[in-house]
Design a protein around this motif. Structure first.
Motif, short mmCIF file in Angstrom:
data_model
loop_
_atom_site.label_atom_id
_atom_site.label_comp_id
_atom_site.label_asym_id
_atom_site.label_seq_id
_atom_site.Cartn_x
_atom_site.Cartn_y
_atom_site.Cartn_z
N LEU A 36 0.83 -1.20 0.00
CA LEU A 36 0.00 0.00 0.00
C LEU A 36 0.87 1.26 0.00
O LEU A 36 0.55 2.24 -0.70
N VAL A 37 1.96 1.25 0.78
CA VAL A 37 2.90 2.37 0.74
C VAL A 37 3.40 2.58 -0.69
O VAL A 37 3.49 3.71 -1.18
N HIS A 38 3.69 1.48 -1.35
CA HIS A 38 4.14 1.53 -2.75
C HIS A 38 3.11 2.26 -3.61
O HIS A 38 3.46 3.14 -4.41
N ASP A 39 1.83 1.94 -3.44
CA ASP A 39 0.80 2.61 -4.24
C ASP A 39 0.59 4.05 -3.80
O ASP A 39 0.38 4.93 -4.64
N PHE A 40 0.62 4.29 -2.49
CA PHE A 40 0.45 5.67 -2.02
C PHE A 40 1.55 6.58 -2.59
O PHE A 40 1.30 7.74 -2.91
N THR A 41 2.78 6.05 -2.69
CA THR A 41 3.88 6.88 -3.19
C THR A 41 3.84 7.01 -4.71
O THR A 41 4.63 7.77 -5.28
N ALA A 77 -0.24 15.40 -1.21
CA ALA A 77 -0.02 15.48 0.23
C ALA A 77 -0.78 14.40 0.99
O ALA A 77 -0.25 13.77 1.90
N LEU A 78 -2.04 14.17 0.60
CA LEU A 78 -2.84 13.14 1.27
C LEU A 78 -2.25 11.75 1.03
O LEU A 78 -2.25 10.91 1.93
N ASN A 79 -1.75 11.50 -0.16
CA ASN A 79 -1.11 10.22 -0.44
C ASN A 79 0.11 10.02 0.45
O ASN A 79 0.33 8.93 0.99
N LYS A 80 0.91 11.07 0.63
CA LYS A 80 2.10 10.96 1.47
C LYS A 80 1.72 10.74 2.94
O LYS A 80 2.34 9.92 3.62
N LEU A 81 0.71 11.44 3.40
CA LEU A 81 0.27 11.26 4.79
C LEU A 81 -0.30 9.86 5.00
O LEU A 81 -0.11 9.26 6.06
N MET A 82 -0.98 9.34 3.98
CA MET A 82 -1.51 7.99 4.08
C MET A 82 -0.37 6.96 4.12
O MET A 82 -0.45 5.95 4.83
N ALA A 83 0.70 7.23 3.38
CA ALA A 83 1.87 6.34 3.41
C ALA A 83 2.50 6.34 4.80
O ALA A 83 2.92 5.29 5.31
N SER A 121 9.85 4.50 6.97
CA SER A 121 10.50 4.31 5.67
C SER A 121 9.69 4.82 4.48
O SER A 121 10.21 4.90 3.37
N ALA A 122 8.42 5.14 4.66
CA ALA A 122 7.51 5.36 3.53
C ALA A 122 7.95 6.47 2.59
O ALA A 122 8.01 6.28 1.37
N ILE A 123 8.24 7.64 3.13
CA ILE A 123 8.56 8.79 2.28
C ILE A 123 9.90 8.60 1.57
O ILE A 123 10.05 8.89 0.38
N THR A 124 10.88 8.10 2.31
CA THR A 124 12.18 7.83 1.70
C THR A 124 12.05 6.78 0.61
O THR A 124 12.62 6.92 -0.49
N PHE A 125 11.28 5.73 0.89
CA PHE A 125 11.03 4.70 -0.13
C PHE A 125 10.43 5.34 -1.38
O PHE A 125 10.85 5.03 -2.51
N GLY A 126 9.45 6.20 -1.21
CA GLY A 126 8.79 6.82 -2.36
C GLY A 126 9.74 7.62 -3.21
O GLY A 126 9.65 7.60 -4.45
N ARG A 127 10.66 8.33 -2.58
CA ARG A 127 11.62 9.15 -3.34
C ARG A 127 12.53 8.27 -4.19
O ARG A 127 12.76 8.54 -5.37
#
Length: 354
Positions: free
Chosen positions: A121-126, A135-141, A152-158
């Motif tokens: 889900l983090v993968h999809d949110f990012t 912003a909402l996607n990042k907060l959900m991650a 790890s979510a935000i760093t993973f997304g980048r």
């Protein structure tokens, strides 16, 4: 294949798209018998072709523009994320006081399954496929990270954005094994240890090789997750946090569902760089097995990837694919023709020295 200036084999053949095939070798688990082909074992498979997903994406959009109806957001991922995190908290309360044996078993069976689903889900949110708002996607991650205990979510997304943008370009694609892995991960024991330490390689490799300056969302991610970890220790106990962290470790290491990290891009079939997994586990891994479709159209939410496959079956249904994650894991560990070198890169090594 010919040797280049570095003494490495380089494939100058344009692979094009692997399309419909009636070859029996593409059925079931027979792809694991295709690994013995001419290759480098000290470096990756060097090819000069254009990234295959870009080629297929253009062709599909030209012939089937109707698939664009699948683009857009799916808020159901948010409801799942909320549910999974609350369920994980209930598991922490339920299982943290068990004996060591059941503590580990419940973490492996229940906790790891939920933690891995949250990772997907983090993968999809990012990819920003849940809400229209970035912003909402990042907060959900970040919320999803609460059910994993690791910020790890935000760093993973980048870094994951770089994986898509620079797929299989060394020094730019963080998913490619490092030179350290190429040198030392050899033989069944080292490959098993690599899989056992996959969260470390997967999480730390990009940060070490190409560190990025932390942004505001990363700081929010770190502070909020550590605060939730503190609350778990304060109100449930340190055992609760240990159970959560063990679940997250299992969910990305020696666990059948975590094998997708190997199944997706390791070259089991000559000159094919991305693979699907088609099987019952897609229910639990939230369709992460539809990985070729995902790379072709990362703007399509995970819930609609099977629909893409059905709408343009001529591009996907007869591609070589994995059907058993356990078989994939054993094939990677015990097949001498597989290793960190079993990846395709689309350029010659910039800094390679013989």
């Amino acid at each position: 294949m010919k040797k280049n200036q570095f003494g490495l084999l380089e494939d100058l053949t344009e692979p094009g798209l692997i399309k419909k095939s009636n070859d029996v070798s593409w059925k079931n688990d027979q792809i694991y018998k295709q690994t013995n082909f001419e290759k480098n074992t000290t470096y990756f498979h060097i090819m000069g072709h254009e990234e295959s997903h870009a080629v297929r994406r253009r062709e599909i959009l030209k012939k089937h523009p109707e698939i664009q109806v699948l683009f857009g957001n799916d808020i159901n991922s948010a409801w799942l994320g909320i549910t999974f995190v609350l369920l994980q908290f209930s598991f922490i309360s339920l299982f943290n006081q068990l004996s060591l044996f059941w503590f580990v078993i419940t973490a492996y069976v229940f906790g790891a399954t939920l933690s891995h689903a949250l990772h997907v889900l983090v993968h999809d949110f990012t990819h920003f496929t849940c809400f229209e708002s970035i912003a909402l996607n990042k907060l959900m991650a970040i919320w999803a990270n609460f059910g994993q205990g690791v910020p790890s979510a935000i760093t993973f997304g980048r870094y994951h954005a770089d994986h898509h943008t620079f797929l299989n370009l060394e020094t730019l694609d963080p998913d490619l094994p490092s030179r350290f892995e190429l040198k030392y991960v050899k033989g069944p024991i080292m490959k098993f240890l690599f899989v056992a330490c996959l969260p470390l390689f997967y999480g730390l490799r990009p940060i070490i090789l190409r560190p990025l300056k932390p942004n505001t969302y990363e700081i929010i991610n770190i502070v909020s997750v550590f605060f939730v970890d503190y609350l778990i220790v304060e109100y449930i106990g340190v055992q609760g946090l240990l159970w959560l962290l063990l679940s997250t470790y299992f969910g990305l290491s020696v666990h059948p569902f975590a094998v997708h990290l190997i199944a997706e891009h390791y070259e089991f079939v000559n000159r094919m760089e991305t693979y699907d997994y088609i099987g019952w586990a897609n229910f639990f891994v939230l369709n992460i097995g539809y990985h070729t479709e995902h790379h072709d159209f990362p703007m399509i939410p995970w819930t609609r990837l099977p629909l893409l496959r059905k709408m343009v079956p001529e591009y996907y249904e007869n591609l070589p694919c994995h059907t058993n994650y356990v078989h994939t894991l054993f094939a990677y560990i015990f097949d001498g023709y597989m290793g960190p070198f079993s990846r395709i890169v689309r350029s010659s090594p910039v800094y390679f020295q013989k």
